[in-house]
Scaffold this motif. Structure first.
Motif, mmCIF file in Angstrom:
data_model
loop_
_atom_site.group_PDB
_atom_site.id
_atom_site.type_symbol
_atom_site.label_atom_id
_atom_site.label_comp_id
_atom_site.label_asym_id
_atom_site.label_seq_id
_atom_site.Cartn_x
_atom_site.Cartn_y
_atom_site.Cartn_z
ATOM 1 N N GLY A 11 16.579 -13.069 -15.779
ATOM 2 C CA GLY A 11 17.790 -12.516 -14.834
ATOM 3 C C GLY A 11 17.411 -11.836 -13.604
ATOM 4 N N GLN A 12 18.104 -10.914 -13.109
ATOM 5 C CA GLN A 12 17.801 -10.749 -11.747
ATOM 6 C C GLN A 12 16.433 -10.055 -11.439
ATOM 7 O OE1 GLN A 12 20.585 -9.333 -13.416
ATOM 8 N NE2 GLN A 12 20.691 -7.294 -13.603
ATOM 9 N N ALA A 13 15.922 -9.332 -12.453
ATOM 10 C CA ALA A 13 14.377 -8.841 -12.285
ATOM 11 C C ALA A 13 13.624 -9.848 -12.136
ATOM 12 C CB ALA A 13 14.143 -7.731 -13.197
ATOM 13 N N GLY A 14 13.664 -10.791 -13.247
ATOM 14 C CA GLY A 14 12.557 -11.960 -13.223
ATOM 15 C C GLY A 14 12.778 -12.853 -11.869
ATOM 16 N N HIS A 20 9.385 -13.072 -4.657
ATOM 17 C CA HIS A 20 8.331 -12.359 -4.064
ATOM 18 C C HIS A 20 6.806 -13.091 -4.217
ATOM 19 C CE1 HIS A 20 10.554 -9.183 -1.886
ATOM 20 N NE2 HIS A 20 11.043 -8.979 -2.902
ATOM 21 N N LEU A 21 6.671 -13.227 -5.611
ATOM 22 C CA LEU A 21 5.552 -13.956 -5.900
ATOM 23 C C LEU A 21 5.210 -15.379 -5.065
ATOM 24 C CD1 LEU A 21 5.347 -13.219 -9.667
ATOM 25 C CD2 LEU A 21 3.823 -12.072 -7.770
ATOM 26 N N ASP A 333 11.769 -2.968 -6.453
ATOM 27 C CA ASP A 333 10.686 -2.780 -7.382
ATOM 28 C C ASP A 333 9.728 -3.925 -7.328
ATOM 29 O OD1 ASP A 333 11.761 -0.286 -7.819
ATOM 30 O OD2 ASP A 333 11.827 -0.540 -10.134
ATOM 31 N N ALA A 334 10.536 -5.114 -7.541
ATOM 32 C CA ALA A 334 10.032 -6.477 -7.431
ATOM 33 C C ALA A 334 9.062 -6.540 -6.393
ATOM 34 C CB ALA A 334 11.188 -7.558 -7.539
ATOM 35 N N ALA A 338 5.221 -6.947 -6.816
ATOM 36 C CA ALA A 338 4.615 -8.582 -6.135
ATOM 37 C C ALA A 338 3.357 -8.204 -5.515
ATOM 38 C CB ALA A 338 5.721 -9.326 -5.757
ATOM 39 N N ALA A 339 3.502 -7.201 -4.770
ATOM 40 C CA ALA A 339 2.282 -6.947 -3.815
ATOM 41 C C ALA A 339 1.179 -6.461 -4.552
ATOM 42 C CB ALA A 339 2.724 -5.621 -2.808
#
Length: 356
Positions: A11-14, A20-21, A333-334, A338-339
């Motif tokens: 979904g949107q979070a993944g 970013h990854l 948050d993502a 990711a950082a």
């Protein structure tokens, strides 16, 4: 290890985390049980429209198409998410249902899925917070002739038989469905012992989310005094609640049921043909075999980080801020997560040699 990082949930979070990854050069795969990206949105009720305008409904790196001040429907959101995954060529494995995540024999995690078993160094859980409907036990006391549906499976008024409908739940979903059913000519009762403060969709010529964005409301921490207050209030946005309550009967908390009758706190009683349970969701991770859940099954985490090395959560309500589970803000948050994951991949600095 087969993979550096596995993201459970497309979904949107993944997807935001995947973006970013990818930019950070971290290898990953997104596992999603659905057949198409965005299917979780396509399965919601037909008339669902977002509170957030398109300008505030985008994930990182790709604007939401259409009138930036208009509010997209749920199918638009689904199509946007599919376009997002394709635009950034994100490695989403569709039809891949996760059945188990457990500690791996050589560290990391073993991830069992409907399409095979993977080994991963890290796992990010970006699914599960809004998947399992919460339905009160009293529902089992209603006769089979009473149609019952949770809001997660409600689509349109026509799926409900009869004339007398009870909607249980006074949040945004409950009042929206009650309004739609009243518009359809049903006799509606709304079981809402409490209603949160009502906010207009537009105020002083600006969308309410413009004001939220400018004021920093969506960045409020759950630990802040104002954040705790807003979380407890659960405001209702954009619905004319005063007008709705002139068209529906407001009743108290459901306490019992028998046959086709429901009883309410205070002694009221009502016959119903159908019930819509707009009673929210519960955290449910039956496949997560790592000790990071509390007795209720909710994740024990702080800003998405658990005490188990390599296991993270993303997209939970109020995970880091008011916007943590909101489409247009989950990307923040993502980016932070990711950082952290990218930093964790960097080799540790060499220790200085110790003189003999």
């Amino acid at each position: 290890m087969d993979l550096d990082t596995v993201i459970v949930g497309g979904g949107q979070a993944g997807l935001a985390l995947g973006h970013h990854l990818h930019r950070a050069g971290v290898p990953f795969a997104i596992l999603d049980a659905h057949d198409h990206v965005g299917d979780a949105w396509r399965q919601r009720w037909d008339s669902l429209t977002l509170f957030t305008p398109r300008r505030f409904s985008a994930l990182p790196g790709l604007p939401f198409p259409g009138d930036p001040d208009g509010h997209p429907g749920k199918d638009e959101v689904a199509d946007y998410l599919a376009r997002y995954a394709a635009h950034f060529a994100l490695p989403v494995r569709l039809g891949c249902r996760v059945t188990s995540v457990r500690p791996g024999p050589a560290g990391g995690f073993t991830v069992d899925t409907s399409t095979g078993t993977l080994q991963a160094r890290r796992v990010v859980v970006a699914a599960g917070a809004f998947h399992t409907p919460r339905i009160p036990d009293v529902a089992r006391k209603l006769a089979p002739r009473v149609a019952q549906v949770h809001s997660a499976r409600y689509r349109r008024p026509g799926q409900l038989p009869g004339h007398d409908v009870l909607v249980v739940g006074g949040g945004n979903t409950g009042v929206q469905i009650a309004a739609e059913l009243a518009d359809d000519g049903r006799r509606v009762a709304l079981a809402a012992p409490t209603l949160g403060p009502v906010l207009p969709q537009c105020w002083l010529g600006r969308d309410i989310f413009w004001w939220f964005s400018r004021s920093g409301t969506m960045r409020l921490s759950p630990q802040s005094r104002l954040g705790r207050r807003i979380a407890a209030q659960n405001p209702i946005i954009g619905t004319d609640v005063a007008g709705l309550l002139r068209r529906v009967d407001r009743v108290g908390r459901v306490v019992d049921a028998e046959g086709d009758h429901v009883r309410f706190a205070g002694g009221g009683r009502r016959r119903v043909d159908a019930v819509v349970w707009a009673t929210g969701f519960r955290a449910h991770y039956p496949w997560l075999q790592v000790p990071v859940l509390d007795p209720s099954g909710a994740p024990v985490q702080r800003e998405g980080v658990t005490d188990w090395p390599g296991l993270y959560f993303l997209g939970l309500p109020w995970q880091r801020a008011r916007g943590s589970a909101v489409l247009g803000w989950v990307g923040r948050d993502a980016e932070v997560l990711a950082a952290r994951l990218a930093e964790d991949r960097r080799p540790a600095p060499a220790r200085p040699a110790v003189p003999a």
